[in-house]
Design a protein around this motif. Structure first.
Motif, mmCIF file in Angstrom:
data_model
loop_
_atom_site.group_PDB
_atom_site.id
_atom_site.type_symbol
_atom_site.label_atom_id
_atom_site.label_comp_id
_atom_site.label_asym_id
_atom_site.label_seq_id
_atom_site.Cartn_x
_atom_site.Cartn_y
_atom_site.Cartn_z
ATOM 1 N N PHE A 34 -0.926 9.707 -11.169
ATOM 2 C CA PHE A 34 -1.908 8.662 -11.462
ATOM 3 C C PHE A 34 -2.270 7.901 -10.190
ATOM 4 N N GLN A 35 -1.265 7.585 -9.384
ATOM 5 C CA GLN A 35 -1.513 6.924 -8.100
ATOM 6 C C GLN A 35 -2.445 7.762 -7.235
ATOM 7 N N SER A 36 -2.196 9.081 -7.192
ATOM 8 C CA SER A 36 -3.034 9.979 -6.395
ATOM 9 C C SER A 36 -4.471 9.983 -6.895
ATOM 10 N N ASP A 37 -4.646 9.987 -8.216
ATOM 11 C CA ASP A 37 -5.998 9.942 -8.790
ATOM 12 C C ASP A 37 -6.719 8.656 -8.397
ATOM 13 N N LEU A 38 -6.015 7.539 -8.487
ATOM 14 C CA LEU A 38 -6.623 6.259 -8.123
ATOM 15 C C LEU A 38 -7.039 6.243 -6.662
ATOM 16 N N GLU A 39 -6.159 6.715 -5.789
ATOM 17 C CA GLU A 39 -6.461 6.714 -4.357
ATOM 18 C C GLU A 39 -7.652 7.620 -4.043
ATOM 19 N N SER A 40 -7.743 8.752 -4.729
ATOM 20 C CA SER A 40 -8.865 9.679 -4.494
ATOM 21 C C SER A 40 -10.188 9.044 -4.892
ATOM 22 N N LEU A 41 -10.176 8.289 -5.981
ATOM 23 C CA LEU A 41 -11.410 7.679 -6.466
ATOM 24 C C LEU A 41 -11.774 6.407 -5.707
ATOM 25 N N LEU A 42 -10.743 5.695 -5.243
ATOM 26 C CA LEU A 42 -10.979 4.428 -4.550
ATOM 27 C C LEU A 42 -11.132 4.581 -3.054
ATOM 28 N N ASP A 43 -10.540 5.646 -2.509
ATOM 29 C CA ASP A 43 -10.482 5.845 -1.058
ATOM 30 C C ASP A 43 -9.777 4.676 -0.382
ATOM 31 N N LYS A 44 -8.690 4.222 -0.979
ATOM 32 C CA LYS A 44 -7.865 3.158 -0.415
ATOM 33 C C LYS A 44 -6.434 3.364 -0.904
ATOM 34 N N GLU A 45 -5.496 2.728 -0.211
ATOM 35 C CA GLU A 45 -4.094 2.887 -0.576
ATOM 36 C C GLU A 45 -3.790 2.140 -1.869
ATOM 37 N N VAL A 46 -3.096 2.830 -2.774
ATOM 38 C CA VAL A 46 -2.591 2.229 -3.994
ATOM 39 C C VAL A 46 -1.073 2.339 -3.937
ATOM 40 N N LEU A 47 -0.373 1.222 -4.080
ATOM 41 C CA LEU A 47 1.080 1.214 -3.925
ATOM 42 C C LEU A 47 1.782 1.624 -5.212
ATOM 43 N N ILE A 48 2.877 2.382 -5.057
ATOM 44 C CA ILE A 48 3.715 2.724 -6.204
ATOM 45 C C ILE A 48 5.005 1.928 -6.090
ATOM 46 N N PHE A 49 5.458 1.391 -7.204
ATOM 47 C CA PHE A 49 6.664 0.571 -7.258
ATOM 48 C C PHE A 49 7.770 1.417 -7.892
ATOM 49 N N PRO A 50 8.693 1.970 -7.075
ATOM 50 C CA PRO A 50 9.684 2.908 -7.601
ATOM 51 C C PRO A 50 10.989 2.229 -8.010
ATOM 52 N N SER A 51 11.864 2.994 -8.593
ATOM 53 C CA SER A 51 13.227 2.541 -8.841
ATOM 54 C C SER A 51 13.998 2.566 -7.533
ATOM 55 N N SER A 52 15.005 1.710 -7.400
ATOM 56 C CA SER A 52 15.788 1.642 -6.160
ATOM 57 C C SER A 52 16.782 2.785 -6.020
#
Length: 361
Positions: A63-81
């Motif tokens: 989903f993050q990759s899809d957003l970045e492709s459509l926005l052409d900007k970095e979208v941050l992912i918040f992972p587990s530690s």
């Protein structure tokens, strides 16, 4: 994307978010990457903060990759530690860095809205509160007067390890008038050069080659946000984000179930550990400080506008928006099938759009 912005369904979605306090909106009939496309269309229309909660890490990454492709900007992912869900004995330094980067980003206001993608295991982990993060963050800028001794003391106090050469987040080195720092809020280390007690230059550099990447004017040094001594006032990510954030969720019940099961698992693991193990590993955090439960998350969600998408829906909707989107047929490289599909679409007054991807070598 202009067409999506102007689409009546996206306009209806924007109105639904504005017309009532903390609405519950269902988006039905979305398939493939159309959910990301609708999110981006709404973002271009409203520029609001958005938090996307996907069922698992893999789906969140797509989903993050899809957003970045459509926005052409970095979208941050918040992972587990942690390397494994809810197993606090196995931290992942890269994930800790990514979490710190997100929190640091959220601490700075953005007129265009911030987009964060996460998943249940990461949402379940508490985070440092804003006041504590600001208090335990060091700002360094070119031409500032700051002694190397002070930086050394600060970094040691906040769980940074002094090494000969930095290669992991949470490390620093001192060689003459040069201090290398690998902050938890950036994916490259910084090289800070001093002239006496004055900072002469700051730049990022590659670990392997030691070559400079970029000159910067100022940097923010963020400590390990999962460090044991920073847990007293830990809060949920939902308490940390801006109250105006629109929360997008794909399967609310699944998210709550994962958090419930994981929290119990972490508590059982903590109880099974010996006092000796806990004393020898001070970075291990009692689950009651490290994780929130599904009831708390459910209560906190009441304070947000929530958009549900996918196939499973949880809330009674204030609005429901339907999309008649179908998967693309499989043509198996048979152009006659492709042409036949185009003609059928034209007969049904459906416009055909062909997209290509430029491959660079």
């Amino acid at each position: 994307m202009k067409r999506y912005k102007a689409d009546e369904r996206i306009q209806s979605l924007a109105r639904a978010l504005n017309n009532s306090k903390n609405p519950r909106v269902q988006l039905r009939g979305l398939v493939g990457s159309s959910d990301a496309a609708m999110a981006v269309a709404l973002y271009f229309l409203k520029h609001s903060h958005m938090l996307f909660i996907l069922p698992d890490r893999e789906e969140a990454s797509y989903f993050q990759s899809d957003l970045e492709s459509l926005l052409d900007k970095e979208v941050l992912i918040f992972p587990s530690s942690y390397r494994k869900p809810f197993e606090f004995t196995q931290p992942d330094s890269g994930n800790v860095l990514a979490r710190a980067e997100v929190l640091n980003e959220l601490s700075h206001s953005s007129e265009y809205g911030q987009l964060i993608v996460t998943y249940p295991e990461a949402l379940a982990e508490k985070v440092i509160d804003r006041a504590s993060l600001e208090k335990n963050t060091l700002e360094i800028a070119v031409n500032n007067k700051l002694s190397i001794e002070f930086i050394n003391e600060f970094l040691v106090e906040y769980d940074f390890d002094r090494v000969d050469f930095v290669y992991l987040p949470g490390q620093f080195s001192v060689r003459g008038g040069i201090v290398d720092i690998f902050s938890f809020s950036h994916d490259l280390p910084y090289r800070v050069e001093f002239f006496g007690d004055v900072i002469e230059s700051i730049r990022t550099f590659e670990i392997e080659s030691q070559l400079s990447v970029e000159q910067v004017k100022s940097i923010t040094i963020v400590p390990n946000v999962q460090s044991r001594f920073l847990t007293e006032n830990n809060i949920s990510l939902l308490e940390y984000v801006d109250p105006s954030t629109v929360v997008w969720m794909k399967d609310v019940q699944f998210t709550l179930d994962i958090i419930q099961t994981g929290s119990k698992k972490a508590t059982q693991l903590w109880k099974a550990l010996s006092a000796e193990d806990k004393n020898q590993n001070p970075d291990w955090i009692d689950p009651k400080f490290a994780f929130t439960d599904e009831k708390m998350i459910a209560d906190q969600l009441h304070d947000f506008s929530v958009i549900e998408f996918g196939k499973q829906f949880f809330y009674t909707p204030t609005d429901s928006i339907h999309f008649d989107i179908r998967p693309q047929p499989s043509f198996n490289k048979d152009f006659s099938l492709l042409i036949h599909n185009f003609k059928n679409n034209e007969a049904d007054k459906i416009e055909n759009c062909i997209f290509t991807i430029e491959r660079r070598t």
